[in-house]
Enzyme design. Structure first.
Site, PDB file in Angstrom:
ATOM      1  N   SER A  11       3.521  -5.820   1.944  1.00 52.44           N
ATOM      2  CA  SER A  11       3.020  -6.958   2.687  1.00 52.44           C
ATOM      3  C   SER A  11       1.884  -7.538   1.882  1.00 52.44           C
ATOM      4  CB  SER A  11       2.866  -6.491   3.947  1.00 52.44           C
ATOM      5  OG  SER A  11       2.196  -7.924   4.604  1.00 52.44           O
ATOM      6  N   HIS A  36       7.052  -8.879   0.941  1.00 54.95           N
ATOM      7  CA  HIS A  36       7.039  -9.301   2.077  1.00 54.95           C
ATOM      8  C   HIS A  36       6.008 -10.221   2.353  1.00 54.95           C
ATOM      9  CE1 HIS A  36       7.774  -8.896   6.462  1.00 54.95           C
ATOM     10  NE2 HIS A  36       6.555  -9.066   6.767  1.00 54.95           N
ATOM     11  N   ASP A  38       3.920 -12.897   5.016  1.00 56.44           N
ATOM     12  CA  ASP A  38       3.516 -13.093   6.309  1.00 56.44           C
ATOM     13  C   ASP A  38       3.029 -14.661   6.562  1.00 56.44           C
ATOM     14  OD1 ASP A  38       4.277 -10.589   7.766  1.00 56.44           O
ATOM     15  OD2 ASP A  38       3.052  -9.791   6.422  1.00 56.44           O
ATOM     16  N   MET A  40       1.499 -17.153   8.987  1.00 61.18           N
ATOM     17  CA  MET A  40       0.969 -17.262  10.704  1.00 61.18           C
ATOM     18  C   MET A  40       0.543 -18.619  10.772  1.00 61.18           C
ATOM     19  SD  MET A  40      -0.801 -13.576  10.773  1.00 61.18           S
ATOM     20  CE  MET A  40      -0.159 -12.312   9.983  1.00 61.18           C
ATOM     21  N   HIS A  69       8.319 -13.695   6.590  1.00 59.23           N
ATOM     22  CA  HIS A  69       8.493 -13.451   8.026  1.00 59.23           C
ATOM     23  C   HIS A  69       7.553 -14.513   8.475  1.00 59.23           C
ATOM     24  CE1 HIS A  69       6.697 -10.303  11.151  1.00 59.23           C
ATOM     25  NE2 HIS A  69       7.276 -11.364  11.854  1.00 59.23           N
ATOM     26  N   MET A  71       6.024 -16.108  11.018  1.00 62.45           N
ATOM     27  CA  MET A  71       5.098 -15.926  12.517  1.00 62.45           C
ATOM     28  C   MET A  71       4.567 -17.296  13.109  1.00 62.45           C
ATOM     29  SD  MET A  71       3.565 -12.279  11.867  1.00 62.45           S
ATOM     30  CE  MET A  71       3.685 -12.515  10.192  1.00 62.45           C
ATOM     31  N   MET A 140       9.391  -5.392  15.143  1.00 60.71           N
ATOM     32  CA  MET A 140       7.873  -5.314  15.077  1.00 60.71           C
ATOM     33  C   MET A 140       7.352  -3.883  15.620  1.00 60.71           C
ATOM     34  SD  MET A 140       6.822  -7.790  13.188  1.00 60.71           S
ATOM     35  CE  MET A 140       5.326  -7.325  13.206  1.00 60.71           C
ATOM     36  N   ASP A 178       8.056  -3.395  10.486  1.00 65.13           N
ATOM     37  CA  ASP A 178       7.013  -4.035  10.134  1.00 65.13           C
ATOM     38  C   ASP A 178       5.778  -3.573  11.028  1.00 65.13           C
ATOM     39  OD1 ASP A 178       5.185  -5.559   8.888  1.00 65.13           O
ATOM     40  OD2 ASP A 178       6.219  -7.471   9.452  1.00 65.13           O
TER      41      ASP A 178
HETATM   42  C1  DX5 Z   1       1.832  -8.234  10.971  1.00 65.29           C
HETATM   43  C2  DX5 Z   1       2.656  -8.282   9.793  1.00 65.29           C
HETATM   44  C3  DX5 Z   1       2.722  -7.148   8.876  1.00 65.29           C
HETATM   45  C4  DX5 Z   1       1.618  -6.638   8.217  1.00 65.29           C
HETATM   46  C5  DX5 Z   1       1.829  -5.366   8.115  1.00 65.29           C
HETATM   47  O1  DX5 Z   1       1.797  -9.255  11.819  1.00 65.29           O
HETATM   48  O2  DX5 Z   1       3.822  -9.134  10.056  1.00 65.29           O
HETATM   49  O3  DX5 Z   1       3.935  -7.470   7.830  1.00 65.29           O
HETATM   50  O4  DX5 Z   1       1.308  -7.272   6.935  1.00 65.29           O
HETATM   51  O5  DX5 Z   1       0.703  -4.754   7.709  1.00 65.29           O
HETATM   52  P1  DX5 Z   1       0.340  -3.158   7.826  1.00 65.29           P
HETATM   53  O6  DX5 Z   1       1.352  -2.379   7.123  1.00 65.29           O
HETATM   54  O7  DX5 Z   1      -1.040  -2.919   7.424  1.00 65.29           O
HETATM   55  O8  DX5 Z   1       0.524  -2.996   9.215  1.00 65.29           O
HETATM   56 ZN    ZN Z   2       5.438  -9.144   8.488  1.00 63.00          ZN
END
Ligand code: DX5
Ligand code: ZN
Length: 226
Positions: A11, A36, A38, A40, A69, A71, A140, A178
Site C-alpha cells: 500500500s 495498492h 488508497d 480517501m 481502493h 474510500m 478490511m 487490508d
Molecule cells: C487503510 C488502508 C490500507 C492501509 C494499510 O484505510 O485501506 O490499505 O494503507 O496499511 P497497513 O498495512 O499499515 O495497515
Molecule cells: Zn486499502
C-alpha cells in the site's frame, strides 16, 4: 498436491511521499504483484490521502497493476477518472454504494476488475446477491482511514465464511485482506482462504522492504488437493 499462489499488494499510503519515485521503483523491483492505491475523501473516512493526479504520476512509473481502493462517498462520480488515471482493479465500499450492482456493472464496463470492500462491522453475508458479479472482495481488517493500525482477528472467520459462500458461485473470486497485515497473521489468512495481502507500514517501514515483500510472497501453505 498443488501449491496455492497468492498476491502481495504493497500500500503506497505508507510510502515516503517526498521520495515516491524511489518507493515505486522498490515495488517494481520486488516480488510484489500489485500496487495498492488508497484514495480517501475525508468524508467516508476521517482522513484524506491523495487523489487521482498523484495516482496518475504513480501509474507512469509502475510496472505492475494498480489496485485502487476508493474510500470515498458516491464513487460512481469518479470511476472514469479512476480508470483514466491507470486503475486495473477498482474497489468501492459496500457502505458507500446505494446501488452497488449498478456501480459494479459500471466498473466492468470500463474494462476494470470490480471489487467491493467491507468495513470490519459489515457481514460478508450481505454480498450474497452480488457475489457472482465480483472479481474481488476486500475485507478490511482495520477500520479504514489510516495505515499502521492493529489487525482485527475476527477477519479470519470472515475470510472462511466468504470463501465457503463463493464455492460454486464464484470460484475465481479474489479475497483481499487490508489492514495490519504482517508475517505474524499472513499464514493464517492464507489458510483461511485469502488470495491478496495488502501491506503498507509492514513493507515501507521495514529496514529491508524488498526482503519484507519477499517474506510475504514466499509463504507456502501447500494446499493438498485430492
Ligand atoms: C487503510 C488502508 C490500507 C492501509 C494499510 O484505510 O485501506 O490499505 O494503507 O496499511 P497497513 O498495512 O499499515 O495497515
Ligand atoms: Zn486499502
Amino acid at each position: 498436491m498443488s501449491t496455492k499462489s497468492h498476491l502481495i499488494a504493497p500500500s503506497v499510503l505508507a510510502a515516503d511521499f517526498a521520495h515516491l519515485h524511489d518507493d515505486i521503483m522498490m515495488v517494481n523491483n520486488s516480488k510484489a504483484d500489485w500496487f495498492h492505491i488508497d484514495i480517501m475523501d475525508g468524508v467516508f473516512v476521517p482522513n484524506i490521502s491523495f487523489g487521482f493526479p498523484v495516482m496518475q504520476a504513480i501509474a507512469k512509473y509502475a510496472t505492475k497493476p494498480l489496485d485502487v481502493h476508493l474510500m470515498i462517498v458516491d464513487p460512481d462520480r469518479y470511476l472514469q477518472t479512476c480508470k483514466d488515471a491507470g486503475a486495473e482493479v477498482i474497489t468501492v465500499h459496500y457502505e458507500a454504494c446505494t446501488h452497488l450492482h449498478r456501480t459494479l456493472a459500471a466498473i466492468k464496463e470500463l474494462g476494470c476488475k470490480a471489487g467491493v470492500a467491507l468495513n470490519p462491522h459489515t457481514p460478508v453475508s450481505l454480498l450474497k446477491d452480488v457475489l457472482a458479479d465480483l472479481d474481488l472482495v476486500c475485507l478490511m481488517s482495520v477500520n479504514p482511514g489510516f495505515g499502521g493500525q492493529k489487525f482485527i482477528p475476527n477477519t479470519y472467520a470472515k475470510v472462511q465464511e466468504l470463501r465457503a459462500m463463493a464455492i460454486g458461485v464464484n470460484d475465481n473470486l479474489l479475497i483481499e485482506i487490508d489492514g495490519g497485515v504482517t508475517t505474524a497473521n499472513a499464514t493464517q489468512l492464507l489458510h483461511a482462504g485469502a488470495d491478496v495481502l495488502v501491506a503498507g507500514s509492514f513493507v515501507f517501514n521495514a529496514d529491508d522492504p524488498l526482503q519484507t515483500v519477499q517474506s510475504l510472497k514466499d509463504i507456502d501453505i501447500n494446499v493438498q488437493t485430492l
